[in-house]
Write an enzyme that holds these catalytic residues in place. Sequence first.
Site, short mmCIF file in Angstrom:
data_model
loop_
_atom_site.label_atom_id
_atom_site.label_comp_id
_atom_site.label_asym_id
_atom_site.label_seq_id
_atom_site.Cartn_x
_atom_site.Cartn_y
_atom_site.Cartn_z
N GLN A 131 0.94 25.83 0.75
CA GLN A 131 1.17 25.36 2.07
C GLN A 131 1.85 24.51 2.69
O GLN A 131 2.42 24.55 3.62
CB GLN A 131 -0.50 24.55 1.89
CG GLN A 131 -1.39 24.46 3.56
CD GLN A 131 -1.37 25.93 4.44
OE1 GLN A 131 -2.15 26.77 3.21
NE2 GLN A 131 -1.16 25.61 5.41
N ARG A 292 2.77 31.10 5.58
CA ARG A 292 2.43 31.40 3.74
C ARG A 292 3.49 32.26 3.28
O ARG A 292 3.91 32.03 2.54
CB ARG A 292 1.13 31.31 3.96
CG ARG A 292 -0.16 30.02 4.38
CD ARG A 292 0.66 29.03 3.60
NE ARG A 292 0.44 29.56 2.29
CZ ARG A 292 -0.76 29.30 1.46
NH1 ARG A 292 -2.03 29.12 2.42
NH2 ARG A 292 -1.20 29.31 0.44
N1 CP Z 1 -4.86 27.43 2.91
C1 CP Z 1 -5.31 28.13 1.75
O1 CP Z 1 -4.73 28.01 1.26
O2 CP Z 1 -6.36 29.20 2.25
P1 CP Z 1 -6.88 30.04 1.64
O3 CP Z 1 -8.15 29.57 0.60
O4 CP Z 1 -7.69 30.86 2.22
O5 CP Z 1 -6.07 30.80 0.46
#
Ligand code: CP
Length: 314
Positions: A131, A292
């Site tokens: 992230q 991402r």
């Molecule tokens: N920000 C993130 O990691 O999203 P998810 O939990 O949906 O994978």
Amino acid sequence: MIRSFLRDDDLTPAEQAEVLALAAKLKAQPYDHKPLAGPRTVAMVFDKPTLRTQASFAAGIAELGGNPMLVDGALAGIGKRESVADVARVLGRQASQVVWRTYAQSDLEEMATMSGVPVINALTDEFHPCQLLADLLTVQEHKGGLAGLTVAFLGDAACNMGNSWALAGVTAGMHVRFGCPEGYAPDAGVLEQASALGAATGGSVAVTTDPAAAVEGVDVVVTDTWVSMGKEDEAAARREVFSPYAVTEDLVAQARPDAVVMHCLPAYRGSEIAAAVIDGPQSVVWDEAENRRHAQKAVMAWLQAHVGQPGKTG
Ligand code: CP
């Protein structure tokens, strides 16, 4: 030595810059680089809920010429049905890389030790480094660079995102301010490690309980859900503790006029962030969500290129 990406400071400042530059290149030419051609399989294992991480890894692996293999964590029962070490040995015989979202960082480390292939942290209780690479790529795109910028992280910083912002932000030479209630700062050991990194990069970390002081004049405002995975039972109490740190229009007005606002999602409008902010002109959350894929493609390509090469040197 097999390199893995288990926490943000697994990449040196130079390596982080290299991966971010590769991410920008892969974003510009998404279908030209095929280091996973074969196709090589990348195992994606999720012990916790996900949308963005699963979708972006699956799409990114395919774009790199590879085969995304989804392993259901509940069915595999890692650490319950069989040991982490045995799962690692098996996955390492089927896949060229392993992407794992799980609870304990120590389990992820064991996976990396025992699998014989690069392992990527897709979120643990302690860190969310993929992230952060996406977040840094987004800031870089909107601000033209990273070193010397100031970011304010508001709300619950005693979590994986707080820890990762401290390490990754300072690795990039940024000044990372946490505006959070007493007792909700990032891990003390991680803050110490981030401060030490800052001696080389020029970055820094600071913690304040004053949300207005945290956002004063910053380039980037960041928040995250107040009710992280596993904290659902504490939702009401946490909302009360964190409500002064909500990212509202008034709070964002304390930042630089050209500041960008980020949220790793999922977001809860009216709780940690106002609808007018996340859906407003300073929000870059959809770029952040898209990034991402580009950032993780860069990590996978970089790790594949480093299989068999000497380890981190400084
Ligand atoms: N920000 C993130 O990691 O999203 P998810 O939990 O949906 O994978």
